[in-house]
Design a protein around this motif. Structure first.
Motif, PDB file in Angstrom:
ATOM      1  N   UNK A   1       0.868  -1.176   0.000  1.00 32.00           N
ATOM      2  CA  UNK A   1       0.000   0.000   0.000  1.00 32.00           C
ATOM      3  C   UNK A   1       0.903   1.224   0.000  1.00 32.00           C
ATOM      4  N   UNK A   2       0.859   1.993  -1.080  1.00 34.37           N
ATOM      5  CA  UNK A   2       1.722   3.152  -1.220  1.00 34.37           C
ATOM      6  C   UNK A   2       0.990   4.460  -1.037  1.00 34.37           C
ATOM      7  N   UNK A   3       1.452   5.513  -1.690  1.00 33.16           N
ATOM      8  CA  UNK A   3       0.831   6.831  -1.530  1.00 33.16           C
ATOM      9  C   UNK A   3      -0.655   6.819  -1.879  1.00 33.16           C
ATOM     10  N   UNK A   4      -1.424   7.590  -1.108  1.00 31.77           N
ATOM     11  CA  UNK A   4      -2.843   7.730  -1.400  1.00 31.77           C
ATOM     12  C   UNK A   4      -3.750   7.310  -0.275  1.00 31.77           C
ATOM     13  N   UNK A   5      -3.261   6.452   0.631  1.00 33.31           N
ATOM     14  CA  UNK A   5      -4.075   6.037   1.771  1.00 33.31           C
ATOM     15  C   UNK A   5      -3.604   6.784   3.014  1.00 33.31           C
ATOM     16  N   UNK A   6      -4.213   6.472   4.164  1.00 37.36           N
ATOM     17  CA  UNK A   6      -3.842   7.146   5.397  1.00 37.36           C
ATOM     18  C   UNK A   6      -2.413   6.837   5.818  1.00 37.36           C
TER      19      UNK A   6
ATOM     20  N   UNK B   1       4.404  10.159   2.195  1.00 37.72           N
ATOM     21  CA  UNK B   1       5.023  11.338   2.787  1.00 37.72           C
ATOM     22  C   UNK B   1       3.995  12.404   3.103  1.00 37.72           C
ATOM     23  N   UNK B   2       4.383  13.663   2.969  1.00 41.79           N
ATOM     24  CA  UNK B   2       3.505  14.770   3.318  1.00 41.79           C
ATOM     25  C   UNK B   2       3.999  16.020   2.598  1.00 41.79           C
ATOM     26  N   UNK B   3       3.147  17.026   2.540  1.00 37.25           N
ATOM     27  CA  UNK B   3       3.542  18.346   2.045  1.00 37.25           C
ATOM     28  C   UNK B   3       3.116  19.375   3.085  1.00 37.25           C
ATOM     29  N   UNK B   4       3.908  20.443   3.204  1.00 35.83           N
ATOM     30  CA  UNK B   4       3.641  21.439   4.223  1.00 35.83           C
ATOM     31  C   UNK B   4       4.203  22.785   3.772  1.00 35.83           C
ATOM     32  N   UNK B   5       3.558  23.849   4.178  1.00 38.75           N
ATOM     33  CA  UNK B   5       4.044  25.195   3.885  1.00 38.75           C
ATOM     34  C   UNK B   5       5.192  25.545   4.827  1.00 38.75           C
ATOM     35  N   UNK B   6       6.304  26.002   4.255  1.00 36.19           N
ATOM     36  CA  UNK B   6       7.469  26.397   5.033  1.00 36.19           C
ATOM     37  C   UNK B   6       8.052  27.696   4.463  1.00 36.19           C
ATOM     38  N   UNK B   7       8.996  28.273   5.183  1.00 39.61           N
ATOM     39  CA  UNK B   7       9.616  29.511   4.730  1.00 39.61           C
ATOM     40  C   UNK B   7      10.638  29.286   3.623  1.00 39.61           C
ATOM     41  N   UNK B   8      11.234  28.096   3.585  1.00 36.37           N
ATOM     42  CA  UNK B   8      12.146  27.729   2.512  1.00 36.37           C
ATOM     43  C   UNK B   8      11.934  26.253   2.188  1.00 36.37           C
ATOM     44  N   UNK B   9      12.468  25.831   1.066  1.00 35.71           N
ATOM     45  CA  UNK B   9      12.269  24.445   0.663  1.00 35.71           C
ATOM     46  C   UNK B   9      13.017  23.523   1.620  1.00 35.71           C
ATOM     47  N   UNK B  10      12.354  22.461   2.028  1.00 40.57           N
ATOM     48  CA  UNK B  10      13.002  21.428   2.830  1.00 40.57           C
ATOM     49  C   UNK B  10      12.486  20.060   2.409  1.00 40.57           C
ATOM     50  N   UNK B  11      13.330  19.073   2.612  1.00 39.16           N
ATOM     51  CA  UNK B  11      12.948  17.683   2.381  1.00 39.16           C
ATOM     52  C   UNK B  11      13.301  16.890   3.627  1.00 39.16           C
TER      53      UNK B  11
END
Length: 339
Positions: A41-46, A138-148
């Motif tokens: 089970x990859x991206x797309x589920x909880x 993974x996840x996405x989030x708003x930040x002040x600069x790019x981070x991984x």
């Protein structure tokens, strides 16, 4: 034909992540992720489901931040994605395991272009495949600069993990991979010097010898780590954890031809790169003297008992290395390193 020529096809406008919205950014970031048997089970589920055939999972995580660990004027978004994966994969190899799956959290400002997100995603997907694993989510989030921020899972395949704390007096110290190439490549970029592309490429995206980790474990390595913060610094960490000293042989640490040529062009000392430059993510290990290091590894010193210097001390030709050598995330001068 220029872009203003009426016969030129109009270039599509690059949308920002604010325009795409969270769902759009997630879709873009996972667009290259395909099915993989290790990730039922990859991206797309909880949450993802990752196979654990050994019954144990090796787990590590690390993050890189724009302006602290990378600069877009020195590298590309795709390189940043690959690099984030590679440095995490090296930690798994340094336990004697193989990579199975990665989760990737992308943080970026609202004005970040979709082209940047797409390129980073290409880099993480490619990097995961190069490391022998797959992106599981993974996840996405708003930040002040790019981070991984990356978390990696690994499989020991029935082996015992090789720890920092197993080195014993009499062991041979050996390394697999390049030393100092990443640091040299960074200095080339900061100096605006043309040429030396192989060194620059290692800085932009290191290529850790991942297969050498399990190889070392199979060969009976007593301790193992990756060189991320500089050879002397990481050797000290291994020696301290093992309660031993390490004596390195300067002749066996001689800079290679590429480093010598680069140092001559920049008017600097190539030995500094070898001994304190990090981020090549070579593997550093100790092996019993009667067996020695396996093929592809090179001996660079020996493990000795404490005294007269304390446990954790590292010397080169009998001389203690610089106490402050290597990378320290809370004290390093970002402008000097570009990291």
């Amino acid at each position: 034909m220029t872009s203003s020529d009426p016969e030129s096809p109009a270039r599509p406008r690059v949308r920002t992540v604010a325009e795409l919205g969270e769902d759009g950014v997630i879709a873009l970031a996972t667009s290259g992720v395909g099915p993989d048997p290790r990730v039922p089970v990859g991206p797309g589920d909880d949450a993802a489901v990752v196979a654990a055939p050994d019954g144990r999972m090796v787990i590590s995580s690390d993050a890189i931040v724009e302006g602290r660990h990378f600069r877009f004027d020195l590298t590309t978004p795709e390189h940043v994605g690959r690099r984030a994966i590679a440095q995490n994969a090296a930690d798994i190899a340094a336990m004697g395991a193989v990579c199975t799956a990665f989760t990737v959290t992308l943080g970026c400002p609202p004005a970040t272009g979709e082209d940047v997100v797409a390129a980073i995603a290409r880099g993480t997907t490619r990097g995961a495949a190069e490391a022998g694993g797959a992106v599981a989510g993974g996840d996405v989030v708003r930040t002040e600069q790019v981070l991984l921020a990356v978390t990696v899972l690994g499989d020991l395949q029935g082996r015992e993990p090789v720890l920092l704390s197993g080195a014993r007096p009499g062991d041979v110290v050996a390394v697999c991979g390049t030393l100092g190439h990443s640091a040299a490549g960074l200095d080339v970029l900061l100096a605006g010097l043309d040429g030396f592309e192989p060194l620059v490429e290692i800085y932009r995206c290191p290529v850790p010898p991942l297969a050498a980790g399990p190889q070392a474990a199979e060969a009976g390595a007593t301790a193992l780590t990756d060189v991320s913060d500089g050879l002397l610094r990481d050797a000290r960490a291994l020696a301290k954890a093992s309660g031993v000293r390490i004596e390195l042989d300067g002749a066996l640490l001689a800079p290679d031809a590429d480093l010598l040529a680069c140092a001559a062009a920049l008017g600097t000392d190539a030995e500094r790169w070898v001994r304190t430059g990090g981020e090549d993510h070579a593997l550093l290990a100790t092996f019993p003297a009667d067996a020695g290091p396996p093929a592809g590894w090179r001996a660079i010193g020996a493990v000795v008992a404490p005294g007269p210097l304390p446990a954790g001390a590292v010397t080169v030709d009998g001389e203690a290395g610089p106490a402050a050598g290597g990378w320290n995330t809370f004290t390093q001068d970002t402008e000097e390193t570009g990291r």
